[in-house]
Design a protein around this motif. Structure first.
Motif, PDB file in Angstrom:
ATOM      1  N   TYR A 120       0.702   1.261  -5.750  1.00 59.21           N
ATOM      2  CA  TYR A 120       1.267   1.304  -4.405  1.00 59.21           C
ATOM      3  C   TYR A 120       2.757   1.616  -4.439  1.00 59.21           C
ATOM      4  O   TYR A 120       3.235   2.518  -3.731  1.00 59.21           O
ATOM      5  CB  TYR A 120       1.026  -0.027  -3.696  1.00 59.21           C
ATOM      6  CG  TYR A 120       1.794  -0.179  -2.400  1.00 59.21           C
ATOM      7  CD1 TYR A 120       1.355   0.428  -1.231  1.00 59.21           C
ATOM      8  CD2 TYR A 120       2.974  -0.917  -2.350  1.00 59.21           C
ATOM      9  CE1 TYR A 120       2.066   0.312  -0.046  1.00 59.21           C
ATOM     10  CE2 TYR A 120       3.690  -1.051  -1.175  1.00 59.21           C
ATOM     11  CZ  TYR A 120       3.235  -0.429  -0.024  1.00 59.21           C
ATOM     12  OH  TYR A 120       3.952  -0.551   1.145  1.00 59.21           O
ATOM     13  N   ASP A 121       3.517   0.893  -5.266  1.00 59.70           N
ATOM     14  CA  ASP A 121       4.967   1.127  -5.286  1.00 59.70           C
ATOM     15  C   ASP A 121       5.297   2.504  -5.830  1.00 59.70           C
ATOM     16  O   ASP A 121       6.273   3.129  -5.394  1.00 59.70           O
ATOM     17  CB  ASP A 121       5.687   0.048  -6.101  1.00 59.70           C
ATOM     18  CG  ASP A 121       7.194   0.153  -5.943  1.00 59.70           C
ATOM     19  OD1 ASP A 121       7.692  -0.163  -4.838  1.00 59.70           O
ATOM     20  OD2 ASP A 121       7.865   0.580  -6.895  1.00 59.70           O
ATOM     21  N   SER A 161       8.793  -1.223   6.447  1.00 55.35           N
ATOM     22  CA  SER A 161       8.327   0.066   6.969  1.00 55.35           C
ATOM     23  C   SER A 161       9.176   0.477   8.169  1.00 55.35           C
ATOM     24  O   SER A 161       9.472  -0.344   9.042  1.00 55.35           O
ATOM     25  CB  SER A 161       6.864  -0.018   7.414  1.00 55.35           C
ATOM     26  OG  SER A 161       6.009  -0.335   6.359  1.00 55.35           O
ATOM     27  N   ALA A 181      12.062  -3.597  -0.223  1.00 51.52           N
ATOM     28  CA  ALA A 181      11.712  -2.324   0.414  1.00 51.52           C
ATOM     29  C   ALA A 181      12.930  -1.450   0.670  1.00 51.52           C
ATOM     30  O   ALA A 181      12.840  -0.219   0.611  1.00 51.52           O
ATOM     31  CB  ALA A 181      10.978  -2.585   1.728  1.00 51.52           C
ATOM     32  N   SER A 189       5.060   7.330   3.055  1.00 51.91           N
ATOM     33  CA  SER A 189       5.378   6.140   3.828  1.00 51.91           C
ATOM     34  C   SER A 189       4.463   4.998   3.397  1.00 51.91           C
ATOM     35  O   SER A 189       3.349   5.232   2.904  1.00 51.91           O
ATOM     36  CB  SER A 189       5.195   6.413   5.320  1.00 51.91           C
ATOM     37  OG  SER A 189       3.818   6.517   5.635  1.00 51.91           O
ATOM     38  N   PRO A 190       4.911   3.742   3.571  1.00 52.38           N
ATOM     39  CA  PRO A 190       4.045   2.608   3.222  1.00 52.38           C
ATOM     40  C   PRO A 190       2.697   2.661   3.926  1.00 52.38           C
ATOM     41  O   PRO A 190       1.668   2.358   3.322  1.00 52.38           O
ATOM     42  CB  PRO A 190       4.869   1.397   3.680  1.00 52.38           C
ATOM     43  CG  PRO A 190       6.299   1.844   3.542  1.00 52.38           C
ATOM     44  CD  PRO A 190       6.274   3.295   3.950  1.00 52.38           C
ATOM     45  N   ILE A 214       5.043   4.993  -2.913  1.00 51.68           N
ATOM     46  CA  ILE A 214       6.082   4.979  -1.873  1.00 51.68           C
ATOM     47  C   ILE A 214       7.469   5.289  -2.419  1.00 51.68           C
ATOM     48  O   ILE A 214       8.431   5.361  -1.659  1.00 51.68           O
ATOM     49  CB  ILE A 214       6.112   3.625  -1.130  1.00 51.68           C
ATOM     50  CG1 ILE A 214       6.550   2.484  -2.066  1.00 51.68           C
ATOM     51  CG2 ILE A 214       4.766   3.323  -0.492  1.00 51.68           C
ATOM     52  CD1 ILE A 214       6.782   1.169  -1.349  1.00 51.68           C
TER      53      ILE A 214
END
Length: 411
Positions: A286-287, A335, A158, A300-301, A290
């Motif tokens: 998803y990736d 996060s 992350a 943001s996640p 973000i």
């Protein structure tokens, strides 16, 4: 039929009106005794606090095909997922190491992974093939780390250096995919295959001009077709590489297909998409959401999780979206969050059964000043601030808005 239906929390959906709980309202964060579920956070809180709730069908805004009589006490998701993987024996994995214990080895594992991905892409550009023996060796180490404790590698991913989207996206996708495989309970060899496939999904983009990939204005119809050709180009490249399993090829081939048939390259839909490719598609999406791109900043996640939830049973199978959220949490590891007492920090570990109460490393105190290094707050144990008010996550934040550089953090 009564308009009030006792419903298992695993069967709840956004838009449902919760009329009553299986516990006193005063023991929950819900101020209104009776409310419509509007956010993923509310949904997650209900699932953590309750087993069943009473849903008022008359006041609910549920999908037309929802039938409360067909709910099955939360067992439906497990049954569907088990059937999805052909009757494989799914197991429940527990953490072997604590976050701190795993970080010692995870940092080396992650550095080795960064080297592997750099060498992988350079080798493809030079030789037109993938060194699968090197891929398997390093992916095995990453998956072993995730099996011991998923939080360490997920945190390092992350806060990774994001100078190269292709490299960082490939690494993050494979780590997230392994975490989802762990959550589902897949056999470890299958989790390793899933991680390998997710790592290699976008290798075909090496044959596409960086001018197109990094364009900061909308792509033309022709350019969209060129970008989408990376799936076939990746399959062609992997076909010339020794040791690539049919399962990995399948993940690469189908990871951009969508549940409703709107994906590419073939518009494959539903059960025709191999299960592992469905997972790879979710983590890829998803990736991408973000991550900062040439044409847009990443979200943001927490916002990405909320967006994914709206895509369930449209772009992605609903049961797998649920498993993804169970794997990463509402506020995923890595996060940046603001607490209700004014402090700012980064989520470092998740409590597997209480996703809204993670452990947070505090970066800024309530006055916005740098916190003492090594200050943590475990929201599962610390439920009130110094004034006796409820202590919880207020919202997700962008680190740059608080002059925080993720790459400088030390854990």
């Amino acid at each position: 039929m009564s308009r009030f239906v006792r419903t298992h929390v695993d069967d709840l959906q956004l838009g449902m009106f919760v009329a009553d709980l299986d516990r006193p309202w005063i023991d929950t964060p819900f101020l209104m005794q009776g409310f419509t579920i509007k956010t993923v956070e509310e949904l997650a809180a209900l699932r953590q606090l309750c087993t069943t709730v009473d849903v008022d069908i008359g006041l609910s805004q549920t999908p037309k095909n929802y039938d409360p009589l067909l709910t099955n006490g939360g067992a439906k998701r497990s049954r569907v997922v088990t059937q999805m993987f052909g009757g494989k024996r799914l197991v429940s994995y527990e953490d072997v190491f604590t976050f701190e214990q795993e970080m010692v080895s995870a940092e080396k594992v992650f550095r080795d992974y960064e080297v592997l991905v750099g060498d992988l892409y350079q080798g493809i550009a030079r030789n037109g093939s993938v060194d699968m023996s090197a891929v398997r060796k390093t992916v095995d180490e990453v998956v072993d780390s995730i099996m011991r404790n998923a939080d360490a590698c997920m945190l390092l991913s992350a806060i990774r250096n994001k100078d190269s989207y292709s490299y960082s996206h490939a690494m993050a996708s494979s780590i997230l995919a392994a975490a989802v495989g762990r959550q589902i309970g897949l056999p470890i060899p299958d989790i390793k295959t899933l991680a390998q496939g997710s790592l290699l999904c976008d290798v075909g983009k090496l044959n596409i001009s960086s001018r197109i990939l990094n364009k900061n204005t909308p792509l033309s119809t022709e350019e969209v077709a060129i970008v989408r050709s990376h799936v076939d180009q990746g399959l062609e490249l992997l076909s010339h590489s020794r040791g690539v399993s049919p399962e990995v090829l399948s993940i690469v081939a189908y990871h951009h297909e969508r549940h409703n048939g709107s994906g590419y390259p073939n518009g494959t839909a539903g059960a025709e998409i191999p299960p592992m490719a469905r997972i790879a598609g979710i983590v890829d999406c998803y990736d991408a959401m973000i991550s900062d791109r040439a044409y847009a900043r990443g979200v943001s996640p927490a916002d990405a999780i909320s967006k994914l939830y709206t895509m369930r049973d449209v772009d992605f199978q609903g049961e797998l979206i649920e498993e993804f959220i169970q794997a990463v949490g509402i506020y995923p590891v890595g996060s940046f969050v603001a607490l209700t007492d004014g402090r700012v920090g980064i989520v470092v570990t998740e409590h597997r059964r209480r996703r809204l109460r993670p452990r947070v490393m505090v970066l800024l105190d309530g006055e916005g000043m740098p916190a003492t290094p090594g200050t943590y707050v475990n929201l599962l144990e610390e439920t009130e601030d110094r004034l006796g008010r409820p202590l919880e996550i207020l919202k997700g934040i962008e680190p740059m808005d608080y002059d925080i550089d993720p790459s400088e953090l030390v854990f």
